[in-house]
Each structure stands twice: as structure tokens, then as C-alpha cells.
Design an enzyme around this catalytic site. Structure first.
Site, PDB file in Angstrom:
ATOM      1  N   LYS A   1       0.928  -1.104   0.141  1.00 14.54           N
ATOM      2  CA  LYS A   1      -0.242   0.120   0.068  1.00 14.54           C
ATOM      3  C   LYS A   1       0.957   1.475  -0.021  1.00 14.54           C
ATOM      4  CE  LYS A   1      -3.856  -0.819   2.341  1.00 14.54           C
ATOM      5  NZ  LYS A   1      -4.457  -1.052   3.419  1.00 14.54           N
TER       6      LYS A   1
ATOM      7  N   ARG B   1      -3.479   2.815   8.327  1.00  5.06           N
ATOM      8  CA  ARG B   1      -3.972   1.686   7.540  1.00  5.06           C
ATOM      9  C   ARG B   1      -2.711   0.806   7.399  1.00  5.06           C
ATOM     10  NH1 ARG B   1      -4.775   4.553   1.813  1.00  5.06           N
ATOM     11  NH2 ARG B   1      -5.997   2.666   1.436  1.00  5.06           N
TER      12      ARG B   1
ATOM     13  N   GLY C   1      -8.177  -7.560   3.938  1.00  3.32           N
ATOM     14  CA  GLY C   1      -9.055  -7.774   5.118  1.00  3.32           C
ATOM     15  C   GLY C   1      -8.013  -7.996   6.474  1.00  3.32           C
TER      16      GLY C   1
ATOM     17  N   MET D   1      -5.425  -7.232   7.953  1.00  6.27           N
ATOM     18  CA  MET D   1      -4.911  -6.195   8.968  1.00  6.27           C
ATOM     19  C   MET D   1      -5.874  -5.102   8.843  1.00  6.27           C
ATOM     20  SD  MET D   1      -1.791  -7.866   9.380  1.00  6.27           S
ATOM     21  CE  MET D   1      -0.971  -6.553  10.118  1.00  6.27           C
TER      22      MET D   1
ATOM     23  N   ARG E   1      -3.363  -1.752  -6.334  1.00  6.47           N
ATOM     24  CA  ARG E   1      -2.615  -2.962  -5.994  1.00  6.47           C
ATOM     25  C   ARG E   1      -2.989  -3.817  -7.360  1.00  6.47           C
ATOM     26  NH1 ARG E   1      -5.974  -4.804  -0.788  1.00  6.47           N
ATOM     27  NH2 ARG E   1      -7.814  -4.765  -1.841  1.00  6.47           N
TER      28      ARG E   1
ATOM     29  N   HIS F   1     -15.496  -9.263   1.270  1.00  8.29           N
ATOM     30  CA  HIS F   1     -14.520 -10.034   1.510  1.00  8.29           C
ATOM     31  C   HIS F   1     -14.577 -11.437   0.859  1.00  8.29           C
ATOM     32  CE1 HIS F   1     -12.876 -12.909   4.552  1.00  8.29           C
ATOM     33  NE2 HIS F   1     -11.740 -12.043   4.477  1.00  8.29           N
TER      34      HIS F   1
ATOM     35  N   ARG G   1      -1.937 -48.519 -15.261  1.00  7.97           N
ATOM     36  CA  ARG G   1      -1.929 -49.630 -14.695  1.00  7.97           C
ATOM     37  C   ARG G   1      -2.758 -50.863 -15.333  1.00  7.97           C
ATOM     38  NH1 ARG G   1      -3.070 -44.885 -11.815  1.00  7.97           N
ATOM     39  NH2 ARG G   1      -1.784 -44.522 -10.154  1.00  7.97           N
TER      40      ARG G   1
ATOM     41  N   ARG H   1       2.622 -50.788 -16.860  1.00 10.55           N
ATOM     42  CA  ARG H   1       3.128 -51.247 -15.593  1.00 10.55           C
ATOM     43  C   ARG H   1       2.573 -52.840 -15.593  1.00 10.55           C
ATOM     44  NH1 ARG H   1       1.859 -48.826  -9.887  1.00 10.55           N
ATOM     45  NH2 ARG H   1      -0.075 -49.717 -10.216  1.00 10.55           N
TER      46      ARG H   1
ATOM     47  N   GLU I   1      10.647 -46.961  -6.526  1.00 11.88           N
ATOM     48  CA  GLU I   1       9.738 -46.741  -5.386  1.00 11.88           C
ATOM     49  C   GLU I   1      10.111 -47.146  -3.852  1.00 11.88           C
ATOM     50  OE1 GLU I   1       6.083 -48.159  -6.657  1.00 11.88           O
ATOM     51  OE2 GLU I   1       7.091 -49.784  -7.690  1.00 11.88           O
TER      52      GLU I   1
ATOM     53  N   SER J   1      11.078 -44.868 -13.490  1.00  7.06           N
ATOM     54  CA  SER J   1       9.925 -43.734 -13.217  1.00  7.06           C
ATOM     55  C   SER J   1       9.741 -43.896 -11.853  1.00  7.06           C
ATOM     56  CB  SER J   1       8.647 -44.466 -13.922  1.00  7.06           C
ATOM     57  OG  SER J   1       7.717 -43.830 -13.683  1.00  7.06           O
TER      58      SER J   1
ATOM     59  N   GLY K   1       8.116 -43.996  -8.674  1.00  2.00           N
ATOM     60  CA  GLY K   1       6.611 -44.134  -8.093  1.00  2.00           C
ATOM     61  C   GLY K   1       6.549 -43.547  -6.449  1.00  2.00           C
ATOM     62  N   THR K   2       6.365 -41.947  -6.761  1.00  2.00           N
ATOM     63  CA  THR K   2       6.585 -41.286  -5.586  1.00  2.00           C
ATOM     64  C   THR K   2       5.489 -41.547  -4.316  1.00  2.00           C
ATOM     65  OG1 THR K   2       5.623 -39.344  -6.771  1.00  2.00           O
ATOM     66  CG2 THR K   2       8.025 -39.391  -6.393  1.00  2.00           C
ATOM     67  N   ASN K   3       4.461 -42.338  -4.760  1.00  2.00           N
ATOM     68  CA  ASN K   3       3.319 -42.461  -3.572  1.00  2.00           C
ATOM     69  C   ASN K   3       4.036 -43.373  -2.874  1.00  2.00           C
ATOM     70  OD1 ASN K   3       2.056 -40.822  -5.040  1.00  2.00           O
ATOM     71  ND2 ASN K   3       0.389 -42.614  -6.163  1.00  2.00           N
ATOM     72  N   ASP K   4       4.761 -44.599  -3.200  1.00  2.00           N
ATOM     73  CA  ASP K   4       5.037 -45.580  -2.457  1.00  2.00           C
ATOM     74  C   ASP K   4       6.552 -45.302  -2.065  1.00  2.00           C
ATOM     75  OD1 ASP K   4       3.988 -48.180  -2.178  1.00  2.00           O
ATOM     76  OD2 ASP K   4       3.870 -48.491  -4.219  1.00  2.00           O
TER      77      ASP K   4
ATOM     78  N   CYS L   1       5.862 -40.984 -11.957  1.00  2.00           N
ATOM     79  CA  CYS L   1       4.255 -41.051 -12.268  1.00  2.00           C
ATOM     80  C   CYS L   1       3.410 -41.269 -10.890  1.00  2.00           C
ATOM     81  CB  CYS L   1       4.427 -42.476 -13.094  1.00  2.00           C
ATOM     82  SG  CYS L   1       5.017 -43.912 -12.178  1.00  2.00           S
TER      83      CYS L   1
ATOM     84  N   TYR M   1      10.420 -36.506 -17.977  1.00  2.00           N
ATOM     85  CA  TYR M   1       8.946 -36.001 -18.000  1.00  2.00           C
ATOM     86  C   TYR M   1       8.366 -36.178 -16.701  1.00  2.00           C
ATOM     87  CZ  TYR M   1       8.156 -41.039 -17.948  1.00  2.00           C
ATOM     88  OH  TYR M   1       7.959 -42.471 -17.435  1.00  2.00           O
TER      89      TYR M   1
END
Ligand code: ADP
Ligand code: MG
Ligand code: MG
Length: 906
Positions: free
Chosen positions: A29, A99, A108, A110, A366, A484, A593, A648, A775, A794, A796-799, A861, A881
Site C-alpha cells: 500500500k 492503514r 482484510g 490487517m 494494487r 471479503h 496400470r 506397468r 519406489e 519412473s 513411483g513417489t507414492n510408494d 508417475c 517427463y
């Protein structure tokens, strides 16, 4: 000589110490007010206490660093000289606003205190000068209300129960007067009414808060400045920062500014406007205003705001006067400023203005919040207008904002026959379906549990933010497009309707909402079309909308595609999903899958295989699955038409394919011609204590090689079929859950053997790749060995996340919310990659893997492949990828472009 640090910056009267680049120091501001002054716009003079003053204030246990008080005095004197008025002067008092303004706009969060300097000593003088006692007492009651609320209650850490805060109590007094006299709006109150209300206000403040409202202008001023600094660590500000992931150590600036009045008569007005339409992105001046009103009236929703021009009109203000007609000269001036600001900042601005005695003042500018579709349109338009580059345009749209274009909408067909409950302003597009909840706490409680809720309020305030986030949609009975609720919803791309005047009553005690006589209870289902602004009774079906018809979207995404390095694939198991993903820009399948392919009717062949006691029996059963699998793969290859497809091999434990209920086991026994006992014994045999760590992934293929053989054969025979039909194919066979290179070798041998057999039989040669999922942490550590055999990785970031943290994916829901809430974890690691831990493993694996095989193809993946910060990380560590669910493909494309742009900046 000691030079003291500068903590206060001046602005006004054509001069300013700061400029727009100094946001970190002066807050948004303050920096922008300085800039507007430099652009030659009329801004009421004042000064900014820097964020450094705020940080120092906290470092010194809530005491100001030396020199600050002195600097404030000097700057006050300068303003008083310009205005030829003095704070506290009984004849001609100068009034100030205090202000807050942090670096990033926190709508809103502050607080602002207006009309500082009104005391029993100065009031008579101001009445004499303005000849307008009504105005003076109206201003005075606002000061008491704001000051007692912001300074004496909130900043003092008092947390009254909902509805019993000082502000609500004071407002109740006003309502009483209105009721007694049969007044409809605040405008009907007379000078006498306001005067006697200010007396009652002061009494109530003293009684409720135990302290008198200060009658000393300097006390009012410093009390307000303190309160702004203190509110930086107020509960609501902290909660907002947590949601928006803003750091605590920025601090806030404070602006002390000469008051100008939009509520001094019929040639006074106030308004809020956007340099372009924030809902559609159209290049039209768009805004709301009110005649004879103070700024907060527009936002607070007490009166229905007028439109500034015809294009800004909405259902509720069709008949109300527009600024362009009522004050044409000032509108023209404002429109000139609008164009100047829009091109100067080269981005859509959200501006506040006030007109006092036919003179226009600019109070704020702003970067304006906008929804996804508007963000895209504005960015693309500004490139066409020569204001910004394509790269800037791409960087302006947040990947998550694309969600809104892909956002589901309530079914248009169902809308035709649905019962309409009411209509309001379309503040946030898309559809929303959920159960009514009336308080933010309830919304948070149910919403975070995954229940679909819609928060219904008269209006929302910053206190409601924690409940707005987990709600499907937000509905308010009051407020305009800049209220708001509208601002917050727009920022988040949430379905939202405001100013729904068909809501005639919200009863917090009885927990009911009344729509023109129709009473609904908390927990009842409603549906909303936020694009049109209509509310319906009941739970309506939702449908997905497609962005294909949006030309700006297409253009922006084409630019993003030119910028990004990462490829984007999709996780798809069916030709249908594959086609959807291609339409959304997928360049291949990163994960098909195969397990779902064994359900439905095919489950019987699968179960036959499971029940078989010897390899002969299993081969017989598996042979039945072969043609079905081949057909599946053929369909996917055809849909992908030459794009790479990673398939897979079977991954889940076998117990997921057998029935656990007695009646179903009975059916299975009958169908397969075995005893119920044998079935039960088998089911029992397959049950595991930790199935996630049990007999699954390549462990299945190693125990039952015939499964791997059948799947590989099906893949390759589908390839041959495609080749015959001149359909290009690029199959990548992926072995899941590998932990040692021997496991992989074992499976690869089978796959290669099948390829050879199929090629020989069909007398064709085709290319294929064999690779693995990474994984299991052990696989990461031996990536160099695995890469000797594997042609691609590849993640397997979940496992991988599950096994790195030791958190069961299926059970983490019971404690992860606490972990995130207590900041033990910054994010849910199943949503955004834990860069520090899991990410380090990935990076290590990439290095090791490529040390053996330089051109090793690597992707991801897991679910993370469609989350913006994870995509950026994948770019940084050099993946080829990312792969994600079809509807997240555009998000990943844009996130990948952002990551590439960030690279170049370095
Ligand atoms: P926010 O951070 O919520 O935008 P502001 O500091 O802009 O808060 O203040 C809220 C409102 O108070 C403004 O919209 C404006 O109408 C009014 N206001 C603030 N300062 C002044 C002033 N100097 N003169 C007149 N009105 C003011
Ligand atoms: Mg505010
Ligand atoms: Mg403002």
C-alpha cells in the site's frame, strides 16, 4: 557522527520518498501510494512506517527503536503544514487514517482505523467548519467502533465468542435505533441519532472492555499504529499466512494518512474499481461506488453498491445511478488514471478512490485478484497490446488457476428442473454442491474430514478464512463483488455467490437459513452455479467443463509449451482417459496400470488362476486373460497413436482379487467347481499383515512368472496388431516395486523372451523398452546397478514417500493433518514432494542411474506429477517427463514452463 536509521517515508503533494519498487520496505500500500504520487495523481498526504520498524518492534519486545517517535512527529508536522491544519486543533482539526499494508496483499487481514483525531475538543470545531453535524457524529461513531474493535479488543488479544465482540454489540445499538424509528438504512439516521449513539457507544466500550475510549488524538494515533504492528502476529493474520504460505518475518508497514471524506454530502462519493474485469478478464473499467459514503460502506455490504458504468452493472444495481452519469467529469478523470495505472504497472489494478467536495482522491492501487479464466485472458490480451512479453504472460498465470477452467460445473440439464432457492452476484465461477454449514469452525471441522460443505453467512470476515478454504463453495446474503467473500473466493478460484438477498434470515441459534420463507437446516444439501449466481435446493450432479473452446487458454498453453523442457505425460488405464489426456496436451502415457483390467467379468479367470494349485492350472487360466489384455493394450496404443506408452505389470497383492465375504466365497466355489473350504483357505492364505509391504509388485511376477509372461505377450501381440494396421507404437514395459537388480533381471528375461517369441511368430521386428519403477529406497541406493539392465526409470513417489517416511498411505490421514497443522511438516508429503528427504533420494537415483547409462530416460508417475511445486522439482533434478492424471496435465505443462523460466532467471 551517528546517522540514525530511516524508519518513516513521506508521500503526498507531488513528492514521495518511496516508490513502487520498495514494497518490501513500505508494504504494498505504502509503495504504491508513493508511486501514484510520482505519477501525478492526487493522493492525500501522509507517511509510511516501514516493515523494518515492525520487525524491530518485535525484536525489542514490542518497543519502538529509538528515533521512530521523533521521525513520526517530524513527518506529521510536514503533513500539517501542507494541509494547513493540525491534529487535535479545536478550531480546524486534521484527521488521520491509520492503514496497515504488508508486502503481499492480505485482503482484510490487517485493520484500518479511520477518522483519528475526533475528540470532545475537536468535534465542535469540525461541526462549525463543515456545518454538518450528522457527518461529524457519523465519523465519530465509526472511529469509536473501529478503534474499540481493532485496537482495544483484537490487538489486546481479547477473543470474544462469535457475535458478542464489541463491534457486534455496537452495531446492535444502531439496529435498535433503526427499528425504533422504522429506518431502513443507515442513511435514515439523523445527526441527533448518531450523536446519542456515540454516547452509548462510549458507555458500552467502557463497560465491555473495562477501559474508556481515548479522548486524546495522540493516544488514538499511537494506539492505532501499535495495533497494526500487533495484528501482524494476530491469530487471523497468522492463519492466513499459513494457508497462503507467506513467511512470518516480513512484517507489516503502517500508513498514516490525511483523511478525505466521501460521506460529507451529495458531491462526495467513494468506490472500488478494477482496471479490467476481474471475473472475465475483459478490458473494461469495472467497479462499484456509493454516493455520500465512507470507503468501508462499499466493501461491507451495508448498502447495495452502484455500478461505476453500464458494463459494471449486475442484477442488483440495474436501476441505480452510475458514476459516469452522476459525476461525468470525475469519472473521466478516474478513467484516465485507470488507463495510466493499467499500462504503467502492466497488470490489472484494483483501485480505491474517494471523492470529497467534487475532488477525486486516489487511496490505493494494487495488483488485482482475478480468477483463472480472467488471469489467462488478461495475460494474453496484454501481450497483444504490447504491454508484456509472452514469457511474462505465462508466468502471470498460476498453474492451480487452470483448475478453474477444468473445474466441474453443476449439470446444465439438471439445472433446468431444479428448485431455485435464490440468486446473487456471481463472485466465483464454477459449480459447488454441499451441505449447508453456518459457521467457519463447523466448515473447517467437516470440510477437513472430506465432507462436502457450503459455508453460508450473512457476510464473511477474515475470521472465517479457515472455514472458507475447506468449503466447496461460499454463499453470502450481503456484500458486493468486492466484498471479503468475493475477494477471497476469487483468489482461490472457489465457487462463490455473494449478496444473495433471497436469503432473508440466517439464524445461528436455530441453525437455519431462510430463503424467502423456505427454511433450510444446517446439513441440508444445496447446489450453486457460481458462474450465473444461482442457488438450488438439493444435491445436483456435477459435470467437468473443457477448456478447448477458450482461445486465450490455447494461446497461453502454446507459449508455455514452447518454454518448457519437461515433457508431460498422463496416467491413464483406458483409451477414453488417454483421449481426454491428449486433448489436454498429454504427450504420452507415463503409467498404464493393468490391475483394473482384471476386474469385472475377467475376475473369474483371475480367480481361477489364483485357485490353481500348479503351473499347468495357472497357465490355463492366464491364457484366458491374454486376449482381453491384448485388446486393452491395442485400444490404448491406438488412442495414443505413436506416443510413448508405459505399461506397468501387475502390482497389487492377489488378496485384492478374492472375495472376503462368505456369500461371495460361496459363489466363487460354485463357479470354479471347488469347495468353499478351499476358497476360504486360499483367501486366508493370501491375507497379509502388511499388504503394502507384502506379496505384490515384481514379487508376484517372480513367484508366478506366467503372469509376467502373459502380460508381456499381450503387450507385444498388441504391438504387432498395431503395426499391421500402420499404427505407430512405442511400448515401454515397466516392472514395479523393484528393490534389487536381480529382481529386475529376472523379470526382464521373461519380457525379452516373450518379445523374441512374438517377433519370430509374426515375423516382424519392433522396438520396445524395459524399465522399472523406483519406489523402494533400496532401489534408489543401487540405481547404478539397476540401470545396467533397465532402460528407463519412473519414480513411483507414492510408494517412495510411504517407504521413506514409514507412513502408511492408507493410514496417514489420521495424523498428517496434525503434522501439517503443527508445522512438523510443511506440506502433506503425499501431495507435494518432500524435497528434503524423498527429493534427495530422487536426485541421488538420477545421478547414480545416469552414471551407468548416460541416456537413461527418467520420469515420475506418482500423484506428485501434477502438483506445481513437485513439477518444478522434477525439472530441477533433470527428469525427462512428469506423468499425472488427465485433468492435471495442463497444470503440469504450465508448472513446467514456470520451472524453465525460473531456471533462466538464475
Ligand atoms: P484494506 O487493507 O482493507 O484495503 P485500507 O487501508 O485500504 O484497508 O482501508 C480501508 C478503507 O478505509 C479504504 O477502502 C478507504 O475507503 C478508507 N480509507 C483509508 N484511508 C483513508 C483516507 N485517508 N481517507 C479516506 N478514506 C480512507
Ligand atoms: Mg483492512
Ligand atoms: Mg484498501
Amino acid at each position: 557522527m551517528k546517522t540514525s536509521h530511516k524508519y518513516v517515508y513521506f508521500f503526498g503533494s507531488g513528492k514521495a520518498d518511496g516508490n513502487a519498487k520498495m514494497k518490501n520496505l513500505l508494504g504494498g500500500k505504502g509503495a504504491n501510494m508513493a508511486e501514484m504520487v510520482k505519477l501525478g495523481m492526487p493522493v492525500p498526504p501522509g507517511f509510511t512506517l516501514t516493515t523494518e520498524a515492525c520487525i524491530e518492534f518485535y525484536k525489542r519486545k514490542k518497543k519502538y527503536p529509538p528515533g521512530v517517535k521523533k521521525e513520526v512527529e517530524t513527518h506529521m508536522a510536514r503533513v500539517e503544514k501542507i494541509m494547513k491544519q493540525k491534529l487535535g486543533d479545536p478550531q480546524d482539526p486534521l484527521l488521520f487514517s491509520v492503514r496497515s499494508g504488508a508486502r503481499a496483499s492480505m485482503p482484510g487481514m490487517m485493520e484500518t482505523v479511520l477518522n483519528i483525531g475526533l475528540t470532545t475538543k475537536t468535534i465542535p470545531g469540525l461541526i462549525k467548519k463543515t456545518n454538518n453535524p450528522r457527518f461529524v457524529y457519523d465519523a465519530y461513531r465509526r472511529l469509536i467502533a473501529m478503534y474499540s474493535d481493532v485496537v482495544m479488543e483484537k490487538a489486546a488479544g481479547i477473543e470474544p465468542e462469535e457475535g458478542s465482540g464489541i463491534r457486534a454489540r455496537l452495531e446492535a445499538l444502531i439496529d435498535k435505533v433503526k427499528k425504533k424509528n422504522g429506518y431502513e438504512t443507515d442513511l435514515d439516521l439523523t445527526a441527533e441519532d448518531w450523536k446519542s449513539l456515540t454516547v452509548q457507544f462510549k458507555k458500552t466500550v467502557k463497560k465491555v472492555l473495562g477501559k474508556p475510549f481515548p479522548d486524546d488524538p495522540m493516544k488514538q494515533l499511537w494506539g492505532s499504529i501499535d495495533a497494526v504492528f500487533l495484528s501482524w502476529f494476530g491469530k487471523r493474520a497468522v492463519s492466513y499466512r499459513r494457508i497462503e504460505k507467506l513467511p512470518d518475518d516480513w512484517g507489516t508497514a503502517v500508513n498514516v494518512q490525511t483523511m478525505v471524506f466521501g460521506n460529507m454530502g451529495e458531491d462526495c462519493a467513494t468506490g472500488v474499481a478494477f482496471t479490467r474485469n476481474p471475473a472475465t478478464g475483459d478490458n473494461n473499467f469495472y467497479g462499484e461506488w456509493l454516493i455520500n459514503a465512507q470507503g468501508e460502506d462499499v466493501v461491507a455490504g451495508i448498502r447495495t453498491p452502484f455500478a461505476i458504468n453500464n458494463v459494471s452493472k449486475v442484477a442488483t444495481n440495474q436501476h441505480l445511478p452510475i458514476l459516469q452519469k452522476s459525476m461525468p467529469r470525475l469519472y473521466k478523470q478516474l478513467d484516465k488514471f485507470r488507463r495510466k495505472l493499467d499500462t504503467h504497472y502492466t497488470d490489472m489494478q484494483d483501485i480505491e478512490f474517494t471523492i470529497q467536495d467534487d475532488i477525486l482522491y486516489m487511496l490505493q492501487t494494487r495488483v488485482g485478484k482475478r480468477n483463472g479464466p480472467a488471469a489467462i485472458k488478461m495475460a494474453v490480451d496484454m501481450v497483444k497490446e504490447g504491454l508484456i512479453s509472452k514469457k511474462t504472460a505465462v508466468s502471470r498465470v498460476k498453474p492451480e488457476q487452470l483448475d478453474e477452467l477444468l473445474h466441474p460445473m453443476i449439470d446444465i440439464k439438471a439445472e433446468k428442473t431444479a428448485t431455485k432457492l435464490g440468486a446473487g452476484l456471481p463472485a466465483g465461477p464454477g459449480g459447488g454442491v454441499g451441505k449447508i454449514v453456518l459457521t467457519a469452525d463447523k466448515a473447517e471441522e467437516l470440510g477437513t474430514k472430506g465432507e462436502k460443505v457450503i459455508l453460508v453467512r450473512e457476510e464473511t470476515s477474515p475470521e472465517d478464512v479457515h472455514g472458507m478454504k475447506p468449503s466447496q463453495a461460499i454463499l453470502t446474503s450481503k456484500g458486493g463483488m468486492t466484498s471479503h467473500a468475493a475477494l477471497v473466493a476469487r483468489g482461490w478460484g472457489k465457487c462463490c455467490i455473494v449478496g444473495c438477498s433471497d436469503i432473508t434470515h440466517v439464524d445461528l441459534k436455530k441453525k437455519t437459513v431462510t430463503f424467502r420463507g423456505k427454511v433450510l437446516k444446517e446439513g441440508d444439501w444445496i447446489s450453486m452455479n457460481g458462474t450465473k449466481g444461482v442457488v438450488y435446493e438439493g444435491k445436483m450432479p456435477m459435470v467437468a467443463t473443457g477448456p478447448e473452446k477458450n482461445p486465450s487458454y490455447k494461446k497461453l498453453m502454446a507459449w508455455a509449451d514452447q518454454i518448457r523442457r519437461l515433457k508431460v505425460r498422463t496416467n491413464a488405464d483406458t483409451p477414453e482417459d488417454a483421449r481426454t489426456a491428449i486433448a489436454l496436451g498429454a504427450e504420452g502415457i507415463g503409467l498404464a496400470r493393468t490391475e483394473h483390467m482384471f476386474f469385472g467379468d475377467r475376475i473369474w479367470a483371475m480367480r481361477e488362476m489364483i485357485m490353481a494349485d500348479d503351473i499347468k492350472g495357472r497357465e490355463k487360466a492366464v491364457a484366458k486373460l491374454l486376449p482381453m489384455q491384448r485388446k486393452d493394450f491395442y485400444g490404448i496404443f491406438k488412442a495414443m497413436n505413436g506416443r510413448p506408452v508405459t505399461i506397468r505389470l501387475l502390482d497389487p497383492p492377489l488378496h485384492e482379487f478374492v472375495p472376503h465375504e462368505k456369500p461371495m466365497q460361496k459363489e466363487m466355489a460354485a463357479r470354479l467347481g471347488v469347495s468353499i473350504k478351499a476358497v476360504a483357505a486360499k483367501v486366508d492364505f493370501l491375507s497379509e499383515f502388511n499388504p503394502m509391504l507384502g506379496h505384490r509388485g515384481c514379487r508376484l511376477g517372480i513367484t508366478y512368472p506366467e503372469i509376467t509372461a502373459m502380460q508381456a505377450r499381450a503387450i507385444f501381440e498388441a504391438v504387432v496388431k498395431c503395426r499391421k494396421e500402420k499404427i505407430k507404437v512405442l511400448p515401454e514395459v515397466m516392472v514395479p516395486l523393484v528393490g534389487t537388480s536381480e529382481e529386475f533381471k529376472d523379470q526382464k528375461e521373461i519380457i525379452d523372451r516373450m518379445a523374441k517369441e512374438v517377433m519370430k511368430k509374426a515375423r516382424v521386428k519392433f522396438k520396445y523398452m524395459v524399465g522399472t519403477m523406483i519406489e523402494i529406497p533400496r532401489a534408489v541406493l543401487v540405481s547404478d546397478q539397476i540401470a545396467q539392465e533397465a532402460e528407463f526409470f519412473s519414480f513411483g513417489t507414492n510408494d517412495l514417500t510411504q517407504m521413506t517416511f514409514g507412513y502408511s498411505r492408507d493410514d496417514a490421514g489420521t495424523f498428517l493433518p496434525d503434522y501439517v497443522g503443527k508445522k512438523i511438516l510443511k506440506d502433506d508429503p503425499f501431495q507435494a514432494i518432500d524435497k528434503e528427504g524423498v527429493g534427495q533420494l530422487m536426485e541421488f537415483s538420477v545421478k547414480l542411474g545416469r552414471s551407468t547409462r548416460k541416456n537413461l530416460k527418467i520420469g515420475i508417475c506418482g500423484e506428485h506429477g501434477g502438483e506445481a511445486s513437485s513439477v518444478a522439482f522434477c525439472h530441477q533434478i533433470g527428469l525427462d517427463y512428469v506423468s499425472c492424471s488427465p485433468f492435471r496435465v495442463p497444470i503440469a505443462r504450465l508448472a513446467a514452463a514456470h520451472a524453465a523460466l525460473a531456471d533462466k532467471k538464475k
